[in-house]
Structure formats: structure tokens, C-alpha cells
Design an enzyme around this catalytic site. Structure first.
Site, PDB file in Angstrom:
ATOM      1  N   GLY A 192       0.777  -1.237   0.000  1.00 45.29           N
ATOM      2  CA  GLY A 192       0.000   0.000   0.000  1.00 45.29           C
ATOM      3  C   GLY A 192       0.803   1.278   0.000  1.00 45.29           C
ATOM      4  CD  GLU A 216       1.574  -9.054   2.228  1.00 48.64           C
ATOM      5  OE1 GLU A 216       1.478 -10.217   2.636  1.00 48.64           O
ATOM      6  OE2 GLU A 216       0.578  -8.351   1.950  1.00 48.64           O
ATOM      7  CE1 TYR A 220     -10.591  -0.440  -8.223  1.00 55.19           C
ATOM      8  CE2 TYR A 220      -8.598  -1.100  -9.365  1.00 55.19           C
ATOM      9  CZ  TYR A 220      -9.622  -1.385  -8.492  1.00 55.19           C
ATOM     10  OH  TYR A 220      -9.684  -2.611  -7.888  1.00 55.19           O
ATOM     11  CB  CYS A 244     -15.143  -2.115 -30.527  1.00 53.59           C
ATOM     12  SG  CYS A 244     -16.707  -1.667 -31.240  1.00 53.59           S
ATOM     13  CE1 TYR A 276      -1.652  -5.009  -8.031  1.00 51.28           C
ATOM     14  CE2 TYR A 276      -0.758  -2.804  -7.755  1.00 51.28           C
ATOM     15  CZ  TYR A 276      -1.011  -4.069  -7.259  1.00 51.28           C
ATOM     16  OH  TYR A 276      -0.621  -4.387  -5.985  1.00 51.28           O
TER      17      TYR A 276
HETATM   18  C1  LIG Z   1      -2.570  -8.652   0.494  1.00 53.10           C
HETATM   19  C2  LIG Z   1      -1.890  -7.642  -0.362  1.00 53.10           C
HETATM   20  N1  LIG Z   1      -0.609  -7.357  -0.102  1.00 53.10           N
HETATM   21  C3  LIG Z   1       0.070  -6.472  -0.844  1.00 53.10           C
HETATM   22  C4  LIG Z   1      -0.543  -5.807  -1.900  1.00 53.10           C
HETATM   23  C5  LIG Z   1       0.265  -4.835  -2.689  1.00 53.10           C
HETATM   24  O1  LIG Z   1      -0.188  -3.533  -2.539  1.00 53.10           O
HETATM   25  P1  LIG Z   1       0.615  -2.359  -3.237  1.00 53.10           P
HETATM   26  O2  LIG Z   1       0.822  -2.742  -4.645  1.00 53.10           O
HETATM   27  O3  LIG Z   1      -0.263  -1.175  -3.097  1.00 53.10           O
HETATM   28  O4  LIG Z   1       1.900  -2.197  -2.493  1.00 53.10           O
HETATM   29  C6  LIG Z   1      -1.877  -6.059  -2.195  1.00 53.10           C
HETATM   30  C7  LIG Z   1      -2.550  -5.353  -3.288  1.00 53.10           C
HETATM   31  O5  LIG Z   1      -3.527  -4.687  -3.129  1.00 53.10           O
HETATM   32  C8  LIG Z   1      -2.572  -7.021  -1.415  1.00 53.10           C
HETATM   33  O6  LIG Z   1      -3.835  -7.328  -1.671  1.00 53.10           O
END
Ligand SMILES: Cc1ncc(COP(=O)(O)O)c(C=O)c1O
Length: 479
Positions: free
Chosen positions: A264, A325, A370, A397, A436
Site C-alpha cells: 500500500g 508486501e 478505477y 470497440c 497492475y
Molecule cells: C494482500 C496484499 N498485499 C500487498 C498488496 C500490494 O499492494 P501495493 O501494490 O499497493 O503495495 C496487495 C494489493 O492490493 C494485497 O492485496
């Protein structure tokens, strides 16, 4: 209109990475327009040096708080094998979200003890694979799933006829913490589909202790959501997990080894705030967030230490491993999409000039999902002032395949600003588009998926994904 009007360095430049040279965009030393000539359009371009720099920035943050942090790259953000290889080479660990991502992580050389596995709907097969590999942690998303993991261990032991150790699991919590990101990117609200709610946590841990011969509960996990622009939700989440951890210790004697604060950490998608001046303030704050990872860790630890001091449990807190993460903050700004203007039209009734590119939401899904903002520049004329307004759209399209918010909720600017008189053939660049995007591409309209190149540290462009052929469109059809 190719005269070079000297302007000050554009706000989107990043010295040594995104630069202007001879009026054109350069990505880690490679000429963007030349890359399109050689590799075609649209084209993903990644910078190895930038990926490494982003990871080094995270590691520096860990040093600042003087704690060993286990960084597990969220491979959902981009699981191209060459990207994973660079991440692995830096020495950090990995988070996966499916059997497929687990397979890729193992194939590219991550050790099982470097892998954590999240997911709301893991299949028995996926759990079998995780259990048999012996990964660092399976993050369980419900009380029901605990039994599924236990069953996977039973199956593995009887089928492999081996003394497999208990599977390591962590519990994912959803403690009702909001952020200022898009609702679809928030994952710690009780209205989200993720995790175990606070009222059930103790029961969940008690349940985990019923079969210590099958599972070993080693951690606790929260992910507040992606692109979280403020430190407060991270700190609140960390404190909430810490409080649960110490309550569990008091009640059961169990000492958890790790707290996983999820991903995040935001990326500054706006770069040039003046180009998105019509967006609402809160949207600009979210998209343009400049949050230092060190600030997140410092604040999270500060509130947890306060709470540990009050409970006389400082020693326990200092013994806990912290996991993060990060996905976006590793790969988003290390990737650029290059796209070519293929068509142009003037609408006399609205006085709009439309530029039709070859990059649609089939390669940048967030632009539709989004209404995500990717800053658009001209790669062919990167030094020229961008103050002519265009309607910009992709090739699909679908009326929704546009670079503005067709629903008129104001989440994207109505017009994109580019140099005067953009013509078909001009190469444009969508910045910060490495996360993404490649991982979410699809073939809608029979469009072959684009190639991707990685600019290596020696300046060489290496293909890391070949462009699909028409034959690739048929590969899985049975006819
Ligand atoms: C469980 C979990 N960890 C880590 C992430 C990675 O988040 P970000 O790419 O915002 O660092 C996500 C993505 O939303 C997630 O669902």
C-alpha cells in the site's frame, strides 16, 4: 510543428531515469521513439535500475528504523519472470496470490522460506502446492480455511509418506480501518471481502491451536489497501495487530513471530500536478501522494511501542519480525507504456480534437476499472510545452476505452495536454504504468498483447515479453 521551444525541465523527469534528450524521451538511457521503431507499439518498457533503486529505498527505510524488515514483493503487481528475477537478485522475498504465482516464484528461484501466500479462495490444489513446498506462511483468510490447510497437511503426509513439518500459517485480519484511496483498493473495511474480523480473532487463534501437529500459527496480517496516501492507517493497523498479538499471548501463551503490515505504500502518479488541476483535491492528494516508507515504519513502530510500554511488553515487540508486501512502490514507476497515435479526428460541434492511440484498457485495466490516472506525455516531443488539449482514447470497440472519465465522476481530466498539433505516428508515453498493467492484460477485440523490454543497467534493451502473434489468439481455443 517541430520547433524546439526551450522550456525548463519538465516536472515528470527523474534524473538518470526519465529524461529528455534531443527533444525525445529517454528511459534509463534508451531513446523511447527508437524503442518503438525496433520493438513495435504499444510497448512496455521497464528499467532494471529503477526497480533496484525502489527496493534499495525500502531497505534504507528499514535501516532508518533499525529493524530487520522482511520485504515480500507483491507479485500480483507484476509477475513477469524477468521482473521477478531482478527482484529475487536484490535478495528480498515474495508474496503470491495463487498457485500460478507460487509456481512462477519457485521457477524463478525464490526459496520456499521466502514465500508467503495470500488469497480469499484458495483451492485444495493450491493449498497442497503451498504445503508441500513448505513456504514461510500461508495467510489464512477465514476460520473455515484453517481446516482446509490442516487437510492439505494430512493429504501430503499420507501421499508423500513423509514427516512433513506443520504448515506455517498467519491469520489475515480486517479491523475496519479506512484509507483515502479508491474504495475498490481498500481492503481493511468490514464491507470488504477480505480477512477475519476483530471480534473473531481470538476464536480463530484458539482454533489454530487445536492441531499443533498439523499447523503452526506464526503471524498476523493486515493489508489496509493499495495507494494509501497517509501514515495513519498503517499505524492504526500495526497497533491493532500488536494489540491482538499481545492479547493472544496473554490468553494462550502463544508468541507470534511476525506482524505483516501488507502493501500500500503509494506512488506519485501525478508528478506534474498542474496537468491534473481540474481533479478534485482529495483525488490529487491520493494520486500525488509522496509518502516515505521510512515515515510509515517510524509511525507504525512509534504507536506500537507506546502500547507495548503501557503493557510492559517492550521485549516481545522488539522480538517480532515485521513483514511488508510492497507491490506498486517497487514496480509502478519503473514501467512506461509507449503508444502511437494511429488516428485523429476533429469534431466541429464540440471543437474537440481526438487522438486515437493503440493502448487501450486491455493493457491498462485500471484506467477503466478505477479511472486511474497515468500521466501522458509526448515521447517524440518531450521538451515541448504541453498546453494543447486533446480528447484521447484507445483502440477498443467500447465507448469506455478513453483516457477521461466517461461516467463524469471527475476522476480523470476531461482533456489531456500535449504539444501543439499532435499527428498520427507521434509516440506518446504513459508514465508510472508498471504495476497492475502487464499482469492484467487481455485479448479483447482480438488484440495481440504487446511486447515488453527491460533496459538493463548497461543501457541495453532486452525483450522480456515477446509480442503475441495472431496464432497466440487461438492457442487455447478448441475448434
Ligand atoms: C494482500 C496484499 N498485499 C500487498 C498488496 C500490494 O499492494 P501495493 O501494490 O499497493 O503495495 C496487495 C494489493 O492490493 C494485497 O492485496
Amino acid at each position: 510543428m517541430s520547433s524546439l521551444v526551450a522550456i525548463s525541465t519538465p516536472a515528470w523527469t527523474i534524473p538518470g531515469y526519465l529524461e529528455v534528450c534531443d527533444g525525445r524521451l529517454r528511459i534509463s538511457g534508451a531513446d523511447a521513439v527508437e524503442l518503438v521503431h525496433v520493438h513495435g507499439s504499444p510497448l512496455f518498457v521497464f528499467s532494471e535500475a529503477r526497480i533496484r533503486a525502489n527496493i534499495a529505498r525500502l531497505q534504507a527505510a528499514a535501516k532508518q528504523v533499525d529493524r530487520p524488515i522482511k520485504f515480500c514483493y507483491a507479485s500480483k503487481a507484476n509477475s513477469n519472470m524477468s521482473v521477478l528475477k531482478v527482484v529475487r537478485d536484490t535478495g528480498i522475498d515474495i508474496e503470491v496470490n495463487s498457485g500460478g504465482e507460487l509456481y512462477k516464484a519457485l521457477r524463478v528461484g525464490f526459496r520456499p522460506d521466502q514465500i508467503i501466500f495470500n488469497g480469499t479462495s484458495k483451492t485444495d490444489e493450491e493449498l497442497d502446492e503451498a504445503v508441500r513446498a513448505g513456504i514461510y506462511s500461508i495467510n489464512v483468510d477465514s476460520i473455515y480455511e484453517i481446516e482446509l490447510v490442516e487437510n492439505a497437511v494430512r493429504r501430503a503426509r499420507s501421499e508423500l509418506n513423509s514427516g512433513l513439518p506443520p504448515a506455517r500459517i498467519a491469520l489475515r485480519l480486517v479491523p475496519e480501518i479506512g484509507t483515502r484511496s479508491h474504495l475498490g483498493l481498500q481492503t481493511a473495511l468490514l464491507t470488504s471481502k477480505f480477512g477475519i474480523s476483530s471480534s473473531e480473532v481470538l476464536d480463530a487463534f484458539r482454533r489454530c491451536l487445536q492441531h499443533p501437529e498439523l499447523i503452526h500459527v506464526c503471524g498476523i496480517h493486515i493489508h489496509v489497501g493499495s495507494q494509501t496516501p497517509d501514515v495513519e492507517p498503517f499505524a492504526e493497523a500495526f497497533k491493532s495487530m500488536w494489540n491482538h498479538l499481545s492479547a493472544i499471548h496473554r490468553e494462550t501463551g502463544l508468541t507470534l513471530e511476525h506482524i505483516n503490515l501488507g502493501g500500500g505504500i503509494p506512488v506519485n502518479y501525478l508528478r506534474d500536478r498542474s496537468q491534473a488541476d481540474e481533479l478534485p483535491e482529495h483525488e490529487r492528494d491520493m494520486l500525488g501522494a509522496d509518502l516515505e516508507p521510512a515515515a510509515v515504519l517510524t509511525e507504525a513502530l512509534r504507536v506500537a511501542r507506546e502500547s507495548a510500554r503501557d503493557a510492559g511488553a517492550q521485549q516481545m515487540l522488539e522480538g517480532v519480525t515485521i513483514l511488508l508486501e510492497p507491490g506498486r512502490s517497487v514496480i509502478a514507476d519503473a514501467g512506461v507504456v509507449l503508444t502511437t497515435v494511429r488516428n485523429i479526428k476533429h469534431r466541429p460541434e464540440t471543437n474537440d480534437v481526438w487522438l486515437l492511440t493503440d493502448a487501450g484498457y486491455n493493457i491498462l485495466l485500471s484506467m477503466n476499472n478505477y479511472k486511474w490516472y497515468y500521466h501522458l506525455i509526448s515521447a517524440s516531443r518531450a521538451a515541448e510545452p504541453s498546453n494543447t488539449e486533446y480528447k484521447v482514447a484507445g483502440p477498443l470497440c467500447d465507448s469506455g476505452d478513453v483516457y477521461f472519465d466517461i461516467e463524469r465522476h471527475g476522476r480523470l481530466p476531461d482533456y489531456r495536454r500535449l504539444p501543439l498539433e499532435v499527428k498520427p505516428g507521434e509516440v506518446l508515453a504513459l508514465l508510472n504504468s508498471g504495476a497492475y498493467s502487464l499482469a492484467q492484460m487481455f485479448h479483447y477485440n482480438g488484440r495481440p498483447l504487446p511486447a515488453a523490454v527491460m533496459i538493463r543497467e548497461d543501457g541495453q534493451a532486452e525483450i522480456i515479453r515477446r509480442r503475441d502473434t495472431y496464432e497466440d489468439l487461438l492457442v487455447n481455443d478448441v475448434w
